[in-house]
Design a protein around this motif. Structure first.
Motif, PDB file in Angstrom:
ATOM      1  N   UNK A 138     -19.560 -42.872 -11.698  1.00 18.54           N
ATOM      2  CA  UNK A 138     -19.791 -41.430 -11.623  1.00 18.54           C
ATOM      3  C   UNK A 138     -18.767 -40.625 -12.413  1.00 18.54           C
ATOM      4  N   UNK A 139     -17.704 -41.266 -12.884  1.00 14.73           N
ATOM      5  CA  UNK A 139     -16.661 -40.565 -13.631  1.00 14.73           C
ATOM      6  C   UNK A 139     -15.526 -40.124 -12.712  1.00 14.73           C
ATOM      7  N   UNK A 140     -14.402 -39.836 -13.341  1.00 13.38           N
ATOM      8  CA  UNK A 140     -13.228 -39.397 -12.580  1.00 13.38           C
ATOM      9  C   UNK A 140     -12.334 -38.560 -13.480  1.00 13.38           C
ATOM     10  N   UNK A 141     -12.164 -37.275 -13.147  1.00 15.60           N
ATOM     11  CA  UNK A 141     -11.254 -36.452 -13.944  1.00 15.60           C
ATOM     12  C   UNK A 141      -9.809 -36.880 -13.723  1.00 15.60           C
ATOM     13  N   UNK A 142      -8.995 -36.652 -14.719  1.00 13.66           N
ATOM     14  CA  UNK A 142      -7.566 -36.941 -14.615  1.00 13.66           C
ATOM     15  C   UNK A 142      -6.939 -36.035 -13.576  1.00 13.66           C
ATOM     16  N   UNK A 191     -18.378 -40.288 -16.864  1.00 12.26           N
ATOM     17  CA  UNK A 191     -19.429 -41.132 -16.291  1.00 12.26           C
ATOM     18  C   UNK A 191     -19.918 -42.142 -17.328  1.00 12.26           C
ATOM     19  N   UNK A 192     -20.311 -43.312 -16.856  1.00 16.57           N
ATOM     20  CA  UNK A 192     -20.788 -44.355 -17.763  1.00 16.57           C
ATOM     21  C   UNK A 192     -21.713 -45.299 -17.005  1.00 16.57           C
ATOM     22  N   UNK A 193     -22.531 -46.005 -17.772  1.00 14.64           N
ATOM     23  CA  UNK A 193     -23.462 -47.005 -17.229  1.00 14.64           C
ATOM     24  C   UNK A 193     -23.382 -48.236 -18.110  1.00 14.64           C
ATOM     25  N   UNK A 194     -23.376 -49.392 -17.477  1.00 18.21           N
ATOM     26  CA  UNK A 194     -23.373 -50.660 -18.194  1.00 18.21           C
ATOM     27  C   UNK A 194     -24.555 -51.480 -17.698  1.00 18.21           C
ATOM     28  N   UNK A 198     -11.796 -54.561  -8.716  1.00 19.90           N
ATOM     29  CA  UNK A 198     -11.428 -53.296  -9.345  1.00 19.90           C
ATOM     30  C   UNK A 198     -10.521 -52.488  -8.453  1.00 19.90           C
ATOM     31  N   UNK A 199     -10.026 -51.390  -8.998  1.00 14.31           N
ATOM     32  CA  UNK A 199      -9.156 -50.495  -8.240  1.00 14.31           C
ATOM     33  C   UNK A 199      -9.974 -49.756  -7.183  1.00 14.31           C
ATOM     34  N   UNK A 200      -9.512 -49.751  -5.917  1.00 13.36           N
ATOM     35  CA  UNK A 200     -10.295 -49.141  -4.834  1.00 13.36           C
ATOM     36  C   UNK A 200     -10.679 -47.685  -5.096  1.00 13.36           C
ATOM     37  N   UNK A 201      -9.779 -46.880  -5.676  1.00 15.41           N
ATOM     38  CA  UNK A 201     -10.125 -45.472  -5.901  1.00 15.41           C
ATOM     39  C   UNK A 201     -11.240 -45.326  -6.941  1.00 15.41           C
ATOM     40  N   UNK A 202     -11.305 -46.239  -7.905  1.00 10.38           N
ATOM     41  CA  UNK A 202     -12.393 -46.188  -8.888  1.00 10.38           C
ATOM     42  C   UNK A 202     -13.675 -46.790  -8.326  1.00 10.38           C
ATOM     43  N   UNK A 203     -13.553 -47.876  -7.551  1.00  5.88           N
ATOM     44  CA  UNK A 203     -14.748 -48.491  -6.957  1.00  5.88           C
ATOM     45  C   UNK A 203     -15.496 -47.504  -6.060  1.00  5.88           C
ATOM     46  N   UNK A 204     -14.780 -46.553  -5.488  1.00  5.92           N
ATOM     47  CA  UNK A 204     -15.411 -45.532  -4.653  1.00  5.92           C
ATOM     48  C   UNK A 204     -16.352 -44.628  -5.418  1.00  5.92           C
ATOM     49  N   UNK A 205     -16.294 -44.660  -6.729  1.00  6.94           N
ATOM     50  CA  UNK A 205     -17.146 -43.831  -7.572  1.00  6.94           C
ATOM     51  C   UNK A 205     -18.166 -44.675  -8.354  1.00  6.94           C
TER      52      UNK A 205
END
Length: 146
Positions: A141-145, A72-75, A94-101
């Motif tokens: 929100x972050x994303x595990x591998x 997770x990160x905040x800018x 951005x990548x749709x799967x990442x934008x979902x988070x």
């Protein structure tokens, strides 16, 4: 991406993200933001008064990723103009799967925008520049591998 139609102002050079060789705080991927050279202007900056001798405004802001995924990160960023009153549109890519988070938070109004909404990302969100600087936070929100 920030755009203002009446003065034909646009900025597309602000980038945030996560890279394996980035660190918390300043690193070689964080590029200083150039000051506007004329008015009218529209810009996006990542302010970092907390970076000691590297304190200042940045056009890019990268955070570390980990071998087991993206944490997770905040800018925090600011949209800046030479005067109040502009009607600006903010858009992102951005990548749709990442934008979902992810979501965009307007710190000045408290409004939250899900980044995955295709219409919002494509058409942007309206931002009235009630002051020459508006404040936002991009939240991941972050994303595990997998």
């Amino acid at each position: 991406i920030a755009e203002e139609a009446t003065e034909n102002l646009r900025t597309r050079n602000s980038v945030l993200g996560q890279l394996p060789d980035s660190v918390e705080g300043y690193d070689a991927h964080d590029l200083p933001k150039m000051a506007p050279f004329a008015a009218p202007y529209l810009s996006i900056a990542f302010p970092h008064p907390d970076w000691g001798t590297r304190a200042g405004d940045y056009a890019t802001d990268y955070r570390p990723s980990h071998a087991d995924g993206l944490p997770p990160a905040r800018w925090r960023f600011e949209v800046r103009t030479d005067r109040a009153g502009y009607a600006v549109r903010l858009r992102w890519e951005g990548l749709p799967d990442l934008l979902g988070r992810m979501e965009l938070v307007d710190e000045d109004t408290g409004q939250r925008y899900p980044a995955s909404d295709p219409g919002t990302a494509r058409n942007g969100i309206p931002v009235t520049m009630t002051a020459p600087v508006r404040h936002f936070t991009w939240v991941f929100a972050g994303q595990p591998d997998p």
